[in-house]
Design a protein around this motif. Structure first.
Motif, mmCIF file in Angstrom:
data_model
loop_
_atom_site.group_PDB
_atom_site.id
_atom_site.type_symbol
_atom_site.label_atom_id
_atom_site.label_comp_id
_atom_site.label_asym_id
_atom_site.label_seq_id
_atom_site.Cartn_x
_atom_site.Cartn_y
_atom_site.Cartn_z
ATOM 1 N N LEU A 23 28.902 37.312 93.863
ATOM 2 C CA LEU A 23 30.334 37.119 94.019
ATOM 3 C C LEU A 23 31.038 38.388 93.581
ATOM 4 C CD1 LEU A 23 32.641 35.091 94.636
ATOM 5 C CD2 LEU A 23 32.568 34.447 92.226
ATOM 6 N N ARG A 24 31.933 38.897 94.445
ATOM 7 C CA ARG A 24 32.694 40.108 94.138
ATOM 8 C C ARG A 24 34.147 39.858 94.523
ATOM 9 N NH1 ARG A 24 31.499 46.106 94.709
ATOM 10 N NH2 ARG A 24 29.389 45.371 95.065
ATOM 11 N N PHE A 25 35.049 40.280 93.652
ATOM 12 C CA PHE A 25 36.482 40.130 93.887
ATOM 13 C C PHE A 25 37.064 41.482 94.271
ATOM 14 C CE2 PHE A 25 35.277 36.768 90.999
ATOM 15 C CZ PHE A 25 35.971 35.670 91.475
ATOM 16 N N ARG A 26 37.820 41.526 95.354
ATOM 17 C CA ARG A 26 38.517 42.763 95.735
ATOM 18 C C ARG A 26 39.635 43.061 94.751
ATOM 19 N NH1 ARG A 26 39.254 41.825 102.171
ATOM 20 N NH2 ARG A 26 37.026 41.664 102.625
ATOM 21 N N GLU A 27 40.273 41.985 94.279
ATOM 22 C CA GLU A 27 41.311 42.117 93.261
ATOM 23 C C GLU A 27 41.201 40.914 92.332
ATOM 24 O OE1 GLU A 27 45.270 40.360 95.284
ATOM 25 O OE2 GLU A 27 44.555 42.241 96.137
ATOM 26 N N ARG A 28 41.725 41.082 91.140
ATOM 27 C CA ARG A 28 41.647 40.005 90.158
ATOM 28 C C ARG A 28 42.535 38.844 90.608
ATOM 29 N NH1 ARG A 28 44.012 40.419 84.351
ATOM 30 N NH2 ARG A 28 43.656 38.291 83.748
ATOM 31 N N PRO A 29 41.973 37.644 90.725
ATOM 32 C CA PRO A 29 42.763 36.503 91.209
ATOM 33 C C PRO A 29 43.711 35.973 90.142
ATOM 34 C CG PRO A 29 40.550 35.790 90.669
ATOM 35 C CD PRO A 29 40.575 37.291 90.506
ATOM 36 N N GLU A 30 44.819 35.395 90.603
ATOM 37 C CA GLU A 30 45.749 34.696 89.721
ATOM 38 C C GLU A 30 45.520 33.209 89.956
ATOM 39 O OE1 GLU A 30 49.828 35.937 89.804
ATOM 40 O OE2 GLU A 30 49.251 37.981 90.333
ATOM 41 N N VAL A 31 45.053 32.521 88.933
ATOM 42 C CA VAL A 31 44.707 31.105 89.060
ATOM 43 C C VAL A 31 45.516 30.303 88.057
ATOM 44 C CG1 VAL A 31 42.834 29.431 88.904
ATOM 45 C CG2 VAL A 31 42.371 31.728 89.749
ATOM 46 N N THR A 32 46.107 29.213 88.529
ATOM 47 C CA THR A 32 46.810 28.296 87.639
ATOM 48 C C THR A 32 46.356 26.871 87.952
ATOM 49 O OG1 THR A 32 48.682 28.053 89.144
ATOM 50 C CG2 THR A 32 48.860 29.758 87.453
ATOM 51 N N VAL A 33 46.349 26.053 86.936
ATOM 52 C CA VAL A 33 46.013 24.636 87.085
ATOM 53 C C VAL A 33 47.112 23.843 86.412
ATOM 54 C CG1 VAL A 33 44.370 22.830 86.490
ATOM 55 C CG2 VAL A 33 43.538 25.109 87.074
ATOM 56 N N HIS A 34 47.622 22.841 87.109
ATOM 57 C CA HIS A 34 48.643 21.969 86.547
ATOM 58 C C HIS A 34 48.209 20.530 86.797
ATOM 59 C CE1 HIS A 34 52.570 20.625 85.238
ATOM 60 N NE2 HIS A 34 52.561 19.807 86.273
ATOM 61 N N ALA A 35 48.007 19.784 85.731
ATOM 62 C CA ALA A 35 47.615 18.380 85.848
ATOM 63 C C ALA A 35 48.411 17.578 84.835
ATOM 64 C CB ALA A 35 46.123 18.231 85.594
ATOM 65 N N GLU A 36 48.872 16.400 85.228
ATOM 66 C CA GLU A 36 49.665 15.557 84.344
ATOM 67 C C GLU A 36 49.216 14.111 84.462
ATOM 68 O OE1 GLU A 36 53.930 15.830 84.347
ATOM 69 O OE2 GLU A 36 53.826 17.838 85.200
ATOM 70 N N ALA A 37 49.388 13.381 83.390
ATOM 71 C CA ALA A 37 49.193 11.931 83.382
ATOM 72 C C ALA A 37 50.485 11.341 82.835
ATOM 73 C CB ALA A 37 48.007 11.550 82.519
ATOM 74 N N GLU A 38 51.354 10.898 83.735
ATOM 75 C CA GLU A 38 52.661 10.408 83.313
ATOM 76 C C GLU A 38 52.780 8.929 83.589
ATOM 77 O OE1 GLU A 38 56.000 12.460 84.801
ATOM 78 O OE2 GLU A 38 55.341 14.378 84.075
#
Length: 95
Positions: A23-38
């Motif tokens: 696995l090789r990345f051309r650029e550093r990825p921006e990753v976000t995770v949003h999870a809620e239990a409401e």
């Protein structure tokens, strides 16, 4: 899977795993995770990685990688009344 560890008694859980020889990345990825239990539930997510750092470097080839990802939620009981907001100070008893 080692993380996340809470909630232990999840009502809902989603897990996914991925493996790759290279696995090789051309650029550093921006990753976000949003999870809620409401409303009022508890929700956590996280990953365990093998041969892949949390902060990848662009242009570096990572070999024999594995990522295990988990989202878990403990839902609030809708039949239980919500507790009133705590308006007392830290050393004062609640009314």
């Amino acid at each position: 899977m080692p993380k996340p560890e809470h909630p232990h008694d999840a009502d809902v859980q989603i897990s996914a795993s991925v493996t790759a020889r290279e696995l090789r990345f051309r650029e550093r990825p921006e990753v976000t995770v949003h999870a809620e239990a409401e409303p009022g539930g508890e929700c956590v997510s996280g990953s365990a990685r093998t041969n892949l750092p949390d902060q990848v470097v662009a242009g570096v080839t990572y070999r024999d990688i594995r990522i295990d990802f988990r989202v878990a939620a403990k839902l609030a009981d809708p039949t239980q009344p919500k507790e009133p907001a705590d308006s007392a100070g830290p050393d004062e008893p609640l009314p």
